[in-house]
Motif scaffolding. Sequence first.
Motif, mmCIF file in Angstrom:
data_model
loop_
_atom_site.group_PDB
_atom_site.id
_atom_site.type_symbol
_atom_site.label_atom_id
_atom_site.label_comp_id
_atom_site.label_asym_id
_atom_site.label_seq_id
_atom_site.Cartn_x
_atom_site.Cartn_y
_atom_site.Cartn_z
ATOM 1 N N ASN A 72 0.776 -1.149 -0.101
ATOM 2 C CA ASN A 72 -0.013 0.075 -0.095
ATOM 3 C C ASN A 72 0.987 1.258 0.052
ATOM 4 N N MET A 73 0.598 2.219 -0.924
ATOM 5 C CA MET A 73 1.446 3.407 -1.048
ATOM 6 C C MET A 73 1.358 4.270 0.132
ATOM 7 N N GLU A 74 0.639 4.142 0.920
ATOM 8 C CA GLU A 74 0.341 5.180 2.028
ATOM 9 C C GLU A 74 1.360 4.639 3.015
ATOM 10 N N ARG A 75 1.208 3.268 3.348
ATOM 11 C CA ARG A 75 1.966 2.412 4.078
ATOM 12 C C ARG A 75 3.446 2.467 3.668
ATOM 13 N N ILE A 76 3.812 2.530 2.485
ATOM 14 C CA ILE A 76 5.200 2.586 2.121
ATOM 15 C C ILE A 76 5.698 3.876 2.501
ATOM 16 N N LEU A 77 5.063 5.057 2.295
ATOM 17 C CA LEU A 77 5.447 6.282 2.524
ATOM 18 C C LEU A 77 5.591 6.573 4.050
ATOM 19 N N GLN A 78 4.942 5.931 4.661
ATOM 20 C CA GLN A 78 4.998 6.049 6.161
ATOM 21 C C GLN A 78 6.269 5.230 6.618
ATOM 22 N N GLU A 79 6.628 4.123 6.120
ATOM 23 C CA GLU A 79 7.643 3.156 6.411
ATOM 24 C C GLU A 79 9.103 4.209 6.008
ATOM 25 N N LEU A 80 9.132 4.753 4.676
ATOM 26 C CA LEU A 80 10.238 5.567 4.318
ATOM 27 C C LEU A 80 10.428 6.613 5.342
ATOM 28 N N ASP A 81 9.385 7.332 5.609
ATOM 29 C CA ASP A 81 9.587 8.617 6.655
ATOM 30 C C ASP A 81 10.094 8.119 7.912
ATOM 31 N N TYR A 82 9.511 7.082 8.314
ATOM 32 C CA TYR A 82 10.180 6.508 9.979
ATOM 33 C C TYR A 82 11.569 6.139 9.548
ATOM 34 N N ALA A 83 11.974 5.827 8.354
ATOM 35 C CA ALA A 83 13.293 5.100 8.250
ATOM 36 C C ALA A 83 14.254 6.043 8.040
ATOM 37 N N GLU A 84 13.775 7.360 7.555
ATOM 38 C CA GLU A 84 14.591 8.454 7.415
ATOM 39 C C GLU A 84 14.977 9.053 8.838
ATOM 40 N N GLN A 85 13.732 9.178 9.501
ATOM 41 C CA GLN A 85 14.134 9.596 10.777
ATOM 42 C C GLN A 85 15.199 8.982 11.566
ATOM 43 N N VAL A 86 15.015 7.606 11.575
ATOM 44 C CA VAL A 86 15.806 6.911 12.384
ATOM 45 C C VAL A 86 17.554 7.011 11.832
ATOM 46 N N MET A 87 17.572 7.232 10.422
ATOM 47 C CA MET A 87 18.683 7.364 9.761
ATOM 48 C C MET A 87 19.475 8.806 10.332
ATOM 49 N N LYS A 88 18.588 9.740 10.207
ATOM 50 C CA LYS A 88 19.226 11.113 10.604
ATOM 51 C C LYS A 88 19.263 11.152 12.173
ATOM 52 N N ARG A 89 18.686 10.509 13.012
ATOM 53 C CA ARG A 89 19.050 10.473 14.297
ATOM 54 C C ARG A 89 20.599 9.856 14.487
ATOM 55 N N ILE A 90 20.593 8.722 13.826
ATOM 56 C CA ILE A 90 21.908 8.044 13.786
ATOM 57 C C ILE A 90 23.077 9.016 13.322
ATOM 58 N N GLY A 91 22.693 9.722 12.151
ATOM 59 C CA GLY A 91 23.548 10.578 11.581
ATOM 60 C C GLY A 91 24.486 9.739 10.312
ATOM 61 N N CYS A 92 24.005 8.777 10.018
ATOM 62 C CA CYS A 92 24.775 7.854 8.949
ATOM 63 C C CYS A 92 24.642 8.295 7.606
ATOM 64 N N PRO A 93 25.695 7.922 6.879
ATOM 65 C CA PRO A 93 25.388 8.114 5.468
ATOM 66 C C PRO A 93 24.178 7.246 4.691
ATOM 67 N N ILE A 94 23.635 7.937 3.671
ATOM 68 C CA ILE A 94 22.266 7.544 3.317
ATOM 69 C C ILE A 94 22.238 7.168 1.738
ATOM 70 N N LEU A 95 22.145 6.134 1.227
ATOM 71 C CA LEU A 95 22.485 5.621 -0.092
ATOM 72 C C LEU A 95 21.130 5.299 -0.836
ATOM 73 N N ASP A 96 20.588 5.915 -1.671
ATOM 74 C CA ASP A 96 19.428 5.756 -2.744
ATOM 75 C C ASP A 96 19.649 4.569 -3.574
ATOM 76 N N VAL A 97 19.059 3.551 -3.530
ATOM 77 C CA VAL A 97 19.234 2.157 -4.343
ATOM 78 C C VAL A 97 18.340 2.072 -5.455
ATOM 79 N N SER A 98 17.563 3.211 -5.737
ATOM 80 C CA SER A 98 16.605 3.055 -6.779
ATOM 81 C C SER A 98 17.355 2.897 -8.087
ATOM 82 N N ASN A 99 16.824 1.910 -8.781
ATOM 83 C CA ASN A 99 17.431 1.383 -10.235
ATOM 84 C C ASN A 99 18.836 1.160 -10.149
#
Length: 263
Positions: free
Chosen positions: A215-242
């Motif tokens: 479900n797209m709404e669910r996917i956006l919720q998950e990605l938003d949560y993941a981004e919050q965790v990553m920013k809290r850690i302060g880790c490098p972020i890599l976009d794996v699209s394509n």
Amino acid sequence: MSDSVGETAEFVVRAASSQFNGGDAHIRRIPYVDDRKTIRETVEAAAEVGGMIAFTMVVTDLRKYLKEEAERHNVPVVDIMGPMLKGLSTLYGRSPKREPGLVRKLDEDYFRKVEAIEFAVKYDDGKDPRGLLRADVILIGVSRTSKTPLSMYLAHKRLKVANVPLVPEVEAPEELFRVPAERCIGLTIDPDQLNEIRRERLKSLGLTSRANYANMERILQELDYAEQVMKRIGCPILDVSNKAVEETANIILEMLRKGGGHA
């Protein structure tokens, strides 16, 4: 005598001597020979007791010096590696590297790779957060961002990799916030592509694509949560699209070499 550990020479001597006296031979192993003084002293010691020298040295100058000293002191020598090196040189049509300890290096490399693969399997999908503190690199992201295949690919590069799925309903393990941020890599992906990947995953499992997982709404919720965790850690972020797994892995290896950064 050997310019490495000397295990090969000792094994051959024991195997050969078993054909004469049940292997009851007094063997003295002289490893890591890299100078003429050691060679000279060893030859003199062998001459005193009426012994012989078996050697696996590959450095040309040292081999030559050993043979000269042995002949001068009338000590018999057996070149264990020489005939095999000569045969393989003919087969391959090129000269050997003449670098001591390559077998040991290959063994160590192999076992490091096996250990890394076992580590990746043991600490896949957040199975045991304790492994995060021992990992060379930690991959985090939502489901279907290639965490497991990336972990295995990097394990073949002898890196100990743990990966953790990020789900809004599950608190991220506190170990994630205790490791150096640069050892953690956040994986993100385009929502539409993730939606398509998850639909295909559900289809392969014989499930309806209308499930909350895709479900797209669910996917956006998950990605938003993941981004919050990553920013809290302060880790490098890599976009794996394509991106293929190999491409993503090479980017991660480069990021690790540079000590982190965003891509």
